[in-house]
Design a protein around this motif. Structure first.
Motif, PDB file in Angstrom:
ATOM      1  N   PHE A   1    -102.410 -18.254 -61.873  1.00  0.00           N
ATOM      2  CA  PHE A   1    -101.030 -18.077 -61.396  1.00  0.00           C
ATOM      3  C   PHE A   1    -100.877 -18.628 -59.982  1.00  0.00           C
ATOM      4  N   GLU A   2    -101.795 -18.282 -59.097  1.00  0.00           N
ATOM      5  CA  GLU A   2    -101.722 -18.750 -57.711  1.00  0.00           C
ATOM      6  C   GLU A   2    -101.867 -20.268 -57.639  1.00  0.00           C
ATOM      7  N   THR A   3    -102.753 -20.825 -58.450  1.00  0.00           N
ATOM      8  CA  THR A   3    -102.937 -22.279 -58.484  1.00  0.00           C
ATOM      9  C   THR A   3    -101.677 -22.970 -58.977  1.00  0.00           C
ATOM     10  N   THR A   4    -101.064 -22.406 -60.004  1.00  0.00           N
ATOM     11  CA  THR A   4     -99.845 -22.988 -60.581  1.00  0.00           C
ATOM     12  C   THR A   4     -98.685 -22.929 -59.592  1.00  0.00           C
ATOM     13  N   VAL A   5     -98.559 -21.806 -58.882  1.00  0.00           N
ATOM     14  CA  VAL A   5     -97.506 -21.666 -57.872  1.00  0.00           C
ATOM     15  C   VAL A   5     -97.686 -22.707 -56.770  1.00  0.00           C
ATOM     16  N   ASP A   6     -98.916 -22.866 -56.272  1.00  0.00           N
ATOM     17  CA  ASP A   6     -99.201 -23.848 -55.218  1.00  0.00           C
ATOM     18  C   ASP A   6     -98.929 -25.262 -55.700  1.00  0.00           C
ATOM     19  N   SER A   7     -99.361 -25.550 -56.931  1.00  0.00           N
ATOM     20  CA  SER A   7     -99.181 -26.884 -57.497  1.00  0.00           C
ATOM     21  C   SER A   7     -97.704 -27.202 -57.680  1.00  0.00           C
ATOM     22  N   ARG A   8     -96.952 -26.215 -58.110  1.00  0.00           N
ATOM     23  CA  ARG A   8     -95.499 -26.394 -58.295  1.00  0.00           C
ATOM     24  C   ARG A   8     -94.836 -26.694 -56.954  1.00  0.00           C
ATOM     25  N   ARG A   9     -95.252 -25.993 -55.916  1.00  0.00           N
ATOM     26  CA  ARG A   9     -94.671 -26.210 -54.585  1.00  0.00           C
ATOM     27  C   ARG A   9     -94.998 -27.607 -54.070  1.00  0.00           C
ATOM     28  N   VAL A  10     -96.240 -28.037 -54.245  1.00  0.00           N
ATOM     29  CA  VAL A  10     -96.659 -29.356 -53.760  1.00  0.00           C
ATOM     30  C   VAL A  10     -95.909 -30.461 -54.503  1.00  0.00           C
ATOM     31  N   THR A  11     -95.844 -30.330 -55.834  1.00  0.00           N
ATOM     32  CA  THR A  11     -95.161 -31.347 -56.639  1.00  0.00           C
ATOM     33  C   THR A  11     -93.682 -31.395 -56.313  1.00  0.00           C
ATOM     34  N   GLY A  12     -93.072 -30.228 -56.240  1.00  0.00           N
ATOM     35  CA  GLY A  12     -91.647 -30.162 -55.956  1.00  0.00           C
ATOM     36  C   GLY A  12     -91.285 -30.639 -54.564  1.00  0.00           C
ATOM     37  N   SER A  13     -92.221 -30.532 -53.628  1.00  0.00           N
ATOM     38  CA  SER A  13     -91.932 -30.921 -52.245  1.00  0.00           C
ATOM     39  C   SER A  13     -91.729 -32.418 -52.085  1.00  0.00           C
ATOM     40  N   THR A  14     -92.211 -33.217 -53.051  1.00  0.00           N
ATOM     41  CA  THR A  14     -92.043 -34.677 -52.952  1.00  0.00           C
ATOM     42  C   THR A  14     -90.692 -35.135 -53.492  1.00  0.00           C
ATOM     43  N   ARG A  15     -90.008 -34.262 -54.261  1.00  0.00           N
ATOM     44  CA  ARG A  15     -88.746 -34.672 -54.886  1.00  0.00           C
ATOM     45  C   ARG A  15     -87.665 -35.055 -53.881  1.00  0.00           C
ATOM     46  N   PRO A  16     -87.485 -34.299 -52.777  1.00  0.00           N
ATOM     47  CA  PRO A  16     -86.466 -34.696 -51.797  1.00  0.00           C
ATOM     48  C   PRO A  16     -86.698 -36.088 -51.221  1.00  0.00           C
ATOM     49  N   GLN A  17     -87.960 -36.472 -51.049  1.00  0.00           N
ATOM     50  CA  GLN A  17     -88.264 -37.802 -50.518  1.00  0.00           C
ATOM     51  C   GLN A  17     -87.833 -38.889 -51.507  1.00  0.00           C
ATOM     52  N   ILE A  18     -88.091 -38.627 -52.790  1.00  0.00           N
ATOM     53  CA  ILE A  18     -87.697 -39.584 -53.834  1.00  0.00           C
ATOM     54  C   ILE A  18     -86.182 -39.692 -53.891  1.00  0.00           C
ATOM     55  N   THR A  19     -85.518 -38.536 -53.828  1.00  0.00           N
ATOM     56  CA  THR A  19     -84.049 -38.507 -53.869  1.00  0.00           C
ATOM     57  C   THR A  19     -83.458 -39.291 -52.700  1.00  0.00           C
ATOM     58  N   LYS A  20     -84.051 -39.089 -51.515  1.00  0.00           N
ATOM     59  CA  LYS A  20     -83.566 -39.803 -50.319  1.00  0.00           C
ATOM     60  C   LYS A  20     -83.761 -41.309 -50.478  1.00  0.00           C
ATOM     61  N   SER A  21     -84.904 -41.730 -51.001  1.00  0.00           N
ATOM     62  CA  SER A  21     -85.174 -43.160 -51.193  1.00  0.00           C
ATOM     63  C   SER A  21     -84.196 -43.764 -52.190  1.00  0.00           C
ATOM     64  N   LEU A  22     -83.901 -43.036 -53.255  1.00  0.00           N
ATOM     65  CA  LEU A  22     -82.934 -43.525 -54.251  1.00  0.00           C
ATOM     66  C   LEU A  22     -81.541 -43.643 -53.643  1.00  0.00           C
ATOM     67  N   ARG A  23     -81.187 -42.658 -52.822  1.00  0.00           N
ATOM     68  CA  ARG A  23     -79.865 -42.677 -52.203  1.00  0.00           C
ATOM     69  C   ARG A  23     -79.720 -43.896 -51.280  1.00  0.00           C
ATOM     70  N   LEU A  24     -80.767 -44.168 -50.510  1.00  0.00           N
ATOM     71  CA  LEU A  24     -80.721 -45.317 -49.597  1.00  0.00           C
ATOM     72  C   LEU A  24     -80.672 -46.639 -50.363  1.00  0.00           C
ATOM     73  N   LEU A  25     -81.437 -46.718 -51.453  1.00  0.00           N
ATOM     74  CA  LEU A  25     -81.445 -47.943 -52.247  1.00  0.00           C
ATOM     75  C   LEU A  25     -80.102 -48.142 -52.926  1.00  0.00           C
ATOM     76  N   ASN A  26     -79.506 -47.081 -53.420  1.00  0.00           N
ATOM     77  CA  ASN A  26     -78.187 -47.201 -54.052  1.00  0.00           C
ATOM     78  C   ASN A  26     -77.140 -47.674 -53.042  1.00  0.00           C
ATOM     79  N   ARG A  27     -77.275 -47.197 -51.811  1.00  0.00           N
ATOM     80  CA  ARG A  27     -76.356 -47.638 -50.763  1.00  0.00           C
ATOM     81  C   ARG A  27     -76.556 -49.131 -50.474  1.00  0.00           C
TER      82      ARG A  27
END
Length: 228
Positions: free
Chosen positions: A61-87
């Motif tokens: 459970f603790e490993t899964t929670v940590d892994s979810r946080r790490v994976t999810g933390s990269t999503r805003p960076q991807i979203t920002k890159s897509l937004r800039l490219l779309n612009r």
């Protein structure tokens, strides 16, 4: 009336001592403490769960929670890159429209826009806002640039090939990240439910075995509400 008040007080006290942490990090911390204590307390048994098995579930459970946080933390960076490219795509589209007007004259230019992947939006033409549709439109843009001999233009074939490569890579990365997060959330929620079930059972057993001192005993097992 006195009996009613007594029952109400008992219910309030029960809720105060039995409540588990609401955050997953705190739940993992409490579960880890309780698991270690259980391993050192062979007197406490549950028919449906063994202490070593619970320790394994808590660790997962603790490993899964940590892994979810790490994976999810990269999503805003991807979203920002897509937004800039779309612009960038939207800004660059203006140059392509000018190329088309220059080649085919203003009177007929709009009839060529759809072949470049553009769609009508209000009184103008844009590339589709939907990400998957935009990817297909970029393919049309590249093909149309070749057909209209825009290869050597600054915003011609080479430019749009590079844009499509970057766009598709970000799109694939976003999709992969979202899929991974969804799987981890599913696994995490199942484990969370199982961990809470065991913790509530441990609380019940401890209270039954220590009717007068269960509050102190619960604290020694890690159920320290002031910390969460």
């Amino acid at each position: 009336m006195e009996n009613s008040k007594t029952e109400q007080n008992e219910n309030v006290n029960h809720k105060k001592t039995a409540v588990l942490p609401t955050t997953e990090i705190d739940l993992g911390t409490v579960a880890s403490s309780a698991s270690k204590k259980w391993l050192d307390s062979p007197w406490l048994t549950l028919l449906w769960m063994k202490a070593p098995d619970f320790a394994t579930k808590v660790a997962l459970f603790e490993t899964t929670v940590d892994s979810r946080r790490v994976t999810g933390s990269t999503r805003p960076q991807i979203t920002k890159s897509l937004r800039l490219l779309n612009r960038e795509i939207e800004d660059s589209l203006t140059y392509v429209k000018n190329y088309i007007i220059e080649k085919h004259k203003k009177e007929t230019a709009k009839s060529y826009f759809p072949s470049f992947g553009m769609v009508v939006k209000g009184k103008g033409y844009i590339l589709p806002r939907d990400q998957n549709s935009r990817s297909k439109a970029l393919k049309m843009m590249i093909e149309a640039c070749v057909e209209n001999d825009f290869k050597s233009k600054e915003y011609g074939t080479g430019y749009w090939e590079d844009v499509k490569d970057r766009f598709d890579s970000l799109l694939e990365l976003a999709s992969s990240t979202d899929g991974t997060v969804s799987l981890k959330v599913g696994d995490k929620n199942i484990l969370k439910k199982e961990v809470k079930k065991v913790l509530n059972a441990l609380i019940g057993v401890i209270k039954s075995n220590y009717p007068d001192t269960y509050k102190h005993e619960l604290r020694s097992w890690g159920f320290q509400k002031e910390k969460y």
